[in-house]
Design a protein around this motif. Sequence first.
Motif, short mmCIF file in Angstrom:
data_model
loop_
_atom_site.label_atom_id
_atom_site.label_comp_id
_atom_site.label_asym_id
_atom_site.label_seq_id
_atom_site.Cartn_x
_atom_site.Cartn_y
_atom_site.Cartn_z
N MET A 207 -7.90 15.51 16.67
CA MET A 207 -7.87 15.80 18.11
C MET A 207 -6.54 16.46 18.50
O MET A 207 -6.50 17.34 19.36
CB MET A 207 -8.07 14.51 18.92
CG MET A 207 -8.08 14.71 20.42
SD MET A 207 -8.46 13.22 21.33
CE MET A 207 -10.21 13.07 21.02
N THR A 208 -5.47 16.03 17.87
CA THR A 208 -4.16 16.62 18.17
C THR A 208 -4.10 18.08 17.73
O THR A 208 -3.26 18.84 18.20
CB THR A 208 -3.03 15.84 17.47
OG1 THR A 208 -3.23 15.90 16.05
CG2 THR A 208 -3.03 14.39 17.92
N GLN A 209 -5.00 18.47 16.83
CA GLN A 209 -5.06 19.85 16.35
C GLN A 209 -6.13 20.67 17.07
O GLN A 209 -6.39 21.82 16.70
CB GLN A 209 -5.33 19.86 14.84
CG GLN A 209 -4.26 19.14 14.03
CD GLN A 209 -4.55 19.14 12.54
OE1 GLN A 209 -5.33 19.94 12.05
NE2 GLN A 209 -3.92 18.22 11.81
N LEU A 210 -6.78 20.04 18.08
CA LEU A 210 -7.83 20.70 18.87
C LEU A 210 -8.96 21.23 17.99
O LEU A 210 -9.55 22.29 18.27
CB LEU A 210 -7.24 21.84 19.71
CG LEU A 210 -6.22 21.44 20.78
CD1 LEU A 210 -5.71 22.67 21.51
CD2 LEU A 210 -6.80 20.43 21.76
N ASP A 211 -9.25 20.48 16.92
CA ASP A 211 -10.35 20.85 16.02
C ASP A 211 -11.57 19.99 16.37
O ASP A 211 -11.75 18.90 15.83
CB ASP A 211 -9.92 20.63 14.56
CG ASP A 211 -10.91 21.23 13.57
OD1 ASP A 211 -12.07 21.47 13.96
OD2 ASP A 211 -10.53 21.45 12.40
N GLY A 212 -12.39 20.49 17.30
CA GLY A 212 -13.51 19.70 17.81
C GLY A 212 -14.50 19.28 16.75
O GLY A 212 -14.97 18.14 16.73
N ALA A 213 -14.83 20.19 15.83
CA ALA A 213 -15.79 19.87 14.78
C ALA A 213 -15.28 18.77 13.87
O ALA A 213 -16.03 17.88 13.46
CB ALA A 213 -16.10 21.13 13.96
N ALA A 214 -13.97 18.81 13.56
CA ALA A 214 -13.38 17.77 12.70
C ALA A 214 -13.26 16.45 13.43
O ALA A 214 -13.25 15.39 12.80
CB ALA A 214 -12.00 18.23 12.21
N VAL A 215 -13.18 16.49 14.76
CA VAL A 215 -13.16 15.25 15.54
C VAL A 215 -14.54 14.59 15.51
O VAL A 215 -14.65 13.37 15.37
CB VAL A 215 -12.75 15.53 17.01
CG1 VAL A 215 -12.96 14.28 17.87
CG2 VAL A 215 -11.30 15.97 17.07
N PHE A 216 -15.59 15.40 15.62
CA PHE A 216 -16.95 14.89 15.67
C PHE A 216 -17.48 14.49 14.29
O PHE A 216 -18.34 13.61 14.19
CB PHE A 216 -17.89 15.92 16.29
CG PHE A 216 -17.97 15.87 17.77
CD1 PHE A 216 -18.96 15.16 18.42
CD2 PHE A 216 -17.03 16.54 18.55
CE1 PHE A 216 -19.03 15.11 19.80
CE2 PHE A 216 -17.08 16.50 19.93
CZ PHE A 216 -18.08 15.79 20.57
#
Length: 247
Positions: A207-216
């Motif tokens: 989330m800190t990297q604004l990587d939505g797919a990796a968050v989900f």
Amino acid sequence: MKKYKSSIIVGIIFFIIWEVIARIIDAAYILPSPSKILEKAWQLKEILFLVHLPATLLVMSIGLFISIVLGVALAVAMSLSEKVEKAIYPIVVVTQTVPITALAPIFVLWFGYSIWSKVIVTILITFFPITVNVYDGLRSTKREMEELLITYGATKKQVFLKLKLPSSMPYFFSALKVAVPLSVIGAAISEWLGAQSGLGYFSKRMMTQLDGAAVFAPIVILSFVAIILVSIINILENKIVKWRNEV
């Protein structure tokens, strides 16, 4: 398979709608599409499945095991003694009134980033439904049945083992179906608030990297883990509690 046909159809429709909306919005850091999430999970499969998933499963397993032992023990104690029930039941309820998100940092302060800070959070979330459901199950037996067994010379131990325990089994499995998804939530929350590994920790880091797919991606994996575990519980219930289907 026919039993879950409707659920599968609804799930497919849901993911198609999600895919379409995500493509229209075209902002993967806010709402990644299911295809992007699966693609990211495949790219990160080694670190997700070999590093972070085992860490989360270990927390879930230990926490759930302790919750089952603790919950069943408390339920049995309360069913055997009214005084114990009056003393323990309010405390059991009070444990669910304190927000876990407020307690988790305190556990991290006490136990550091060790596994036990996360296990305790999981226990606090999962032991309540086990305790309450098993207790209700033990109390569900009809008084007439107990009196009949006592009339035939059955001891309290025999009444418990032959009548109360079998009657509580459906309640026990129902409790497990609630506790297992909650153990997933508990492990993820504890890792989110303080951990060095685990799917919850990985999701927060992405989330800190604004990587939505990796968050989900970790969330999707945890969802599938919960579905698989609940399905296994259903299978065990059908094999162990056969008499319920015959009544």
